[in-house]
Design a protein around this motif. Sequence first.
Motif, PDB file in Angstrom:
ATOM      1  N   LEU A  17       0.827  -1.202   0.000  1.00  0.00           N
ATOM      2  CA  LEU A  17       0.000   0.000   0.000  1.00  0.00           C
ATOM      3  C   LEU A  17       0.867   1.260   0.000  1.00  0.00           C
ATOM      4  O   LEU A  17       0.513   2.260  -0.635  1.00  0.00           O
ATOM      5  CB  LEU A  17      -0.958  -0.013   1.190  1.00  0.00           C
ATOM      6  N   GLU A  18       2.003   1.194   0.685  1.00  0.00           N
ATOM      7  CA  GLU A  18       2.941   2.319   0.669  1.00  0.00           C
ATOM      8  C   GLU A  18       3.402   2.590  -0.767  1.00  0.00           C
ATOM      9  O   GLU A  18       3.482   3.749  -1.191  1.00  0.00           O
ATOM     10  CB  GLU A  18       4.140   2.019   1.563  1.00  0.00           C
ATOM     11  N   GLN A  19       3.684   1.543  -1.519  1.00  0.00           N
ATOM     12  CA  GLN A  19       4.077   1.724  -2.916  1.00  0.00           C
ATOM     13  C   GLN A  19       2.920   2.296  -3.733  1.00  0.00           C
ATOM     14  O   GLN A  19       3.141   3.050  -4.685  1.00  0.00           O
ATOM     15  CB  GLN A  19       4.597   0.413  -3.505  1.00  0.00           C
ATOM     16  N   GLY A  20       1.706   1.954  -3.358  1.00  0.00           N
ATOM     17  CA  GLY A  20       0.541   2.533  -4.026  1.00  0.00           C
ATOM     18  C   GLY A  20       0.475   4.039  -3.847  1.00  0.00           C
ATOM     19  O   GLY A  20       0.197   4.775  -4.796  1.00  0.00           O
ATOM     20  N   ILE A  21       0.731   4.503  -2.628  1.00  0.00           N
ATOM     21  CA  ILE A  21       0.691   5.951  -2.389  1.00  0.00           C
ATOM     22  C   ILE A  21       1.854   6.636  -3.090  1.00  0.00           C
ATOM     23  O   ILE A  21       1.706   7.718  -3.660  1.00  0.00           O
ATOM     24  CB  ILE A  21       0.631   6.288  -0.881  1.00  0.00           C
ATOM     25  N   ILE A  22       3.026   5.990  -3.098  1.00  0.00           N
ATOM     26  CA  ILE A  22       4.178   6.577  -3.788  1.00  0.00           C
ATOM     27  C   ILE A  22       3.888   6.681  -5.281  1.00  0.00           C
ATOM     28  O   ILE A  22       4.165   7.715  -5.902  1.00  0.00           O
ATOM     29  CB  ILE A  22       5.458   5.769  -3.490  1.00  0.00           C
ATOM     30  N   MET A  88      -2.276   8.356   4.314  1.00  0.00           N
ATOM     31  CA  MET A  88      -3.708   8.364   4.044  1.00  0.00           C
ATOM     32  C   MET A  88      -3.900   7.799   2.637  1.00  0.00           C
ATOM     33  O   MET A  88      -3.655   8.480   1.642  1.00  0.00           O
ATOM     34  CB  MET A  88      -4.264   9.791   4.138  1.00  0.00           C
ATOM     35  N   TYR A  89      -4.319   6.550   2.573  1.00  0.00           N
ATOM     36  CA  TYR A  89      -4.420   5.881   1.280  1.00  0.00           C
ATOM     37  C   TYR A  89      -5.626   4.962   1.252  1.00  0.00           C
ATOM     38  O   TYR A  89      -5.883   4.230   2.216  1.00  0.00           O
ATOM     39  CB  TYR A  89      -3.152   5.056   1.000  1.00  0.00           C
ATOM     40  N   VAL A  90      -6.345   5.004   0.134  1.00  0.00           N
ATOM     41  CA  VAL A  90      -7.462   4.099  -0.120  1.00  0.00           C
ATOM     42  C   VAL A  90      -7.230   3.512  -1.513  1.00  0.00           C
ATOM     43  O   VAL A  90      -6.947   4.253  -2.461  1.00  0.00           O
ATOM     44  CB  VAL A  90      -8.824   4.837  -0.078  1.00  0.00           C
ATOM     45  N   GLU A  91      -7.340   2.197  -1.615  1.00  0.00           N
ATOM     46  CA  GLU A  91      -7.190   1.559  -2.920  1.00  0.00           C
ATOM     47  C   GLU A  91      -8.154   2.215  -3.913  1.00  0.00           C
ATOM     48  O   GLU A  91      -9.296   2.544  -3.556  1.00  0.00           O
ATOM     49  CB  GLU A  91      -7.485   0.055  -2.822  1.00  0.00           C
TER      50      GLU A  91
END
Length: 151
Positions: A17-22, A88-91
Amino acid sequence: MIVRAAKETDLLRLEELEQGIISAERPFNSTLKVEGAKYYDLPTLISSDDSLLLVVELEGELISTGYVQIRVSKQSLNHDKHGYLGFMYVEPEHRGKGINKVVIEHLIEWAKAKGIHDFYLDVYAENGFAMSAYKKLGFENTLVEMAVHIK
């Protein structure tokens, strides 16, 4: 939908998920590393008494995150400590359903129980969707960070 504190057993998924936000923020910052970029010390956010890292679980899958960390404020401010909100991340397929709002409300309530009443977060100025969402929750612009890359 279950909102709960993250556990060490969640670390692999949290790193994804961290990579998703990045990846989502890369268009706003050309200086982010192409490979190996990391934002967070996830084990510390999970284990520290001064932070709460939340996850949202839906049908057994972690789909959202957020943390609050109690930090020492600048000595020029009228509060000694504040809550800093991050990760703060949501798929993407779950956005627009109010999940981020639920996470932020939980984080703020946890910090308020610890005597924290001032909260900060960072958001890219070009990220209009995020800016709008945070403004709806009462956040307002206070400081603009400026940068230049000189070769």
